[in-house]
Design a protein around this motif. Sequence first.
Motif, PDB file in Angstrom:
ATOM      1  N   GLU A  35       0.829  -1.201   0.000  1.00  0.00           N
ATOM      2  CA  GLU A  35       0.000   0.000   0.000  1.00  0.00           C
ATOM      3  C   GLU A  35       0.868   1.256   0.000  1.00  0.00           C
ATOM      4  OE1 GLU A  35      -3.279   0.330  -0.296  1.00  0.00           O
ATOM      5  OE2 GLU A  35      -3.382  -1.851  -0.607  1.00  0.00           O
ATOM      6  N   ILE A  36       1.982   1.203   0.734  1.00  0.00           N
ATOM      7  CA  ILE A  36       2.914   2.335   0.728  1.00  0.00           C
ATOM      8  C   ILE A  36       3.523   2.509  -0.652  1.00  0.00           C
ATOM      9  CG2 ILE A  36       5.122   3.151   1.655  1.00  0.00           C
ATOM     10  CD1 ILE A  36       4.419   1.863   4.295  1.00  0.00           C
ATOM     11  N   PRO A 229       0.460   3.694   8.268  1.00  0.00           N
ATOM     12  CA  PRO A 229       1.073   2.481   7.691  1.00  0.00           C
ATOM     13  C   PRO A 229       2.466   2.197   8.245  1.00  0.00           C
ATOM     14  CG  PRO A 229       0.028   3.768   5.970  1.00  0.00           C
ATOM     15  CD  PRO A 229       0.011   4.613   7.202  1.00  0.00           C
ATOM     16  N   PHE A 230       3.278   3.240   8.438  1.00  0.00           N
ATOM     17  CA  PHE A 230       4.620   3.047   8.990  1.00  0.00           C
ATOM     18  C   PHE A 230       4.551   2.550  10.436  1.00  0.00           C
ATOM     19  CE2 PHE A 230       5.679   5.665   5.381  1.00  0.00           C
ATOM     20  CZ  PHE A 230       6.947   5.234   5.010  1.00  0.00           C
ATOM     21  N   LEU A 231       3.613   3.088  11.215  1.00  0.00           N
ATOM     22  CA  LEU A 231       3.444   2.624  12.588  1.00  0.00           C
ATOM     23  C   LEU A 231       2.926   1.188  12.629  1.00  0.00           C
ATOM     24  CD1 LEU A 231       1.887   5.790  14.291  1.00  0.00           C
ATOM     25  CD2 LEU A 231       4.264   5.005  14.349  1.00  0.00           C
ATOM     26  N   GLY A 232       2.052   0.856  11.698  1.00  0.00           N
ATOM     27  CA  GLY A 232       1.541  -0.518  11.627  1.00  0.00           C
ATOM     28  C   GLY A 232       2.639  -1.511  11.308  1.00  0.00           C
ATOM     29  N   ILE A 233       3.522  -1.158  10.365  1.00  0.00           N
ATOM     30  CA  ILE A 233       4.649  -2.032  10.032  1.00  0.00           C
ATOM     31  C   ILE A 233       5.602  -2.153  11.224  1.00  0.00           C
ATOM     32  CG2 ILE A 233       6.712  -2.241   8.595  1.00  0.00           C
ATOM     33  CD1 ILE A 233       5.142  -1.128   6.283  1.00  0.00           C
ATOM     34  N   ALA A 234       5.828  -1.040  11.935  1.00  0.00           N
ATOM     35  CA  ALA A 234       6.719  -1.078  13.103  1.00  0.00           C
ATOM     36  C   ALA A 234       6.192  -2.048  14.157  1.00  0.00           C
ATOM     37  CB  ALA A 234       6.862   0.320  13.699  1.00  0.00           C
ATOM     38  N   LEU A 235       4.893  -1.982  14.437  1.00  0.00           N
ATOM     39  CA  LEU A 235       4.293  -2.904  15.409  1.00  0.00           C
ATOM     40  C   LEU A 235       4.356  -4.336  14.909  1.00  0.00           C
ATOM     41  CD1 LEU A 235       2.768  -3.344  18.048  1.00  0.00           C
ATOM     42  CD2 LEU A 235       0.630  -2.890  16.808  1.00  0.00           C
ATOM     43  N   GLY A 236       4.101  -4.522  13.597  1.00  0.00           N
ATOM     44  CA  GLY A 236       4.163  -5.861  13.022  1.00  0.00           C
ATOM     45  C   GLY A 236       5.562  -6.454  13.087  1.00  0.00           C
TER      46      GLY A 236
END
Length: 337
Positions: A35-36, A229-236
């Motif tokens: 998506e990014i 999206p960047f925060l979601g990837i960081a948590l993932g």
Amino acid sequence: MTCFNGIKTKKTLIGLGLGQILSLLSTSISFTSSEIARKGINAPTSQSFLGYVLLAIIYGGIMLYRRSAIKAKWYHYLLLALVDVEGNFLVVKAYQNTSMTSVMLLDCWAIPCVLVLTWIFLKTKYRLMNISGVVICIAGVVMVVFSDVHAGDRAGGSNPVKGDFLVIAGATLYAVSNVSQEFLVKKADRVELMAFVGLFGAIIGAIQISIFERDALKAIHWSTGAVLPFLGIALGVFLFYSLLTVLLKTNGSAMFTLSLLTSDMWAVLIRIFAYHEKVDWLYYLAFATTAIGLIIYSMKEKDPEEQRGGEVVNEQRKLFDAENGQSLRDSLIGAPT
């Protein structure tokens, strides 16, 4: 020869469950990254950078609280972080040069690499049941590839040859990273491993971002939609690496690498339920095939020498009971008369 009850053990069930959670996390991270990319943001290293920072802060804080001594050499973690960061970078870059079908197929190169590395350096023994499970898992991935071709996914990318070499290089680095993490998590400490991988991964990522991705980040119009999206990837990434060390310690890097093969099937389910897309029927067969391969790989296989030895012992015991009685058998095994 095969102990099918081995699949019922707690360790095996936990390994299978953790493997699929990791596979689902990997799929979620990949979808967010795509998506990014659709927004025209070319920043593969930046996507995982915050995840490394989170690992360093959380696990580094635990280390400081414990005040425990470092069990492994710091430069071992530095080399591991370098391999891990560059492996992620190469595979993400490969998607810009070759087709998804090629990436999926060539990414399987990590499996024989892991098997060879664990056999050489970790002295892991693989039996016929393990090899059979690996072959069945790969067959499931090949079905996915054929399904993509059948569905018309023939986009070759801007530079397929370059992209294919990037995938092979990235898969090799993945294998080295997974086996190294398995070794360190068993010989050193899980918290220590995550803290130093996060620390050095963040440092290496920051250097790489400042050189290659600074202009791309400046061009982003930062807003809530761009930050999430960047925060979601960081948590993932944080959850992925945290659970990864548990699986590596209990079931090994080979089990982890095989589990990730189902990530493409989880992607299909997301496409069905989130995007309401229709997929080819081969995907369902591929998912079932890969799942069966994982189960077969997890089954325990009795050692032939041990089984023959047990049969000889049983025959001797029967002979002792028949000819000499219970007292003679007790004397032979050292029991008091």
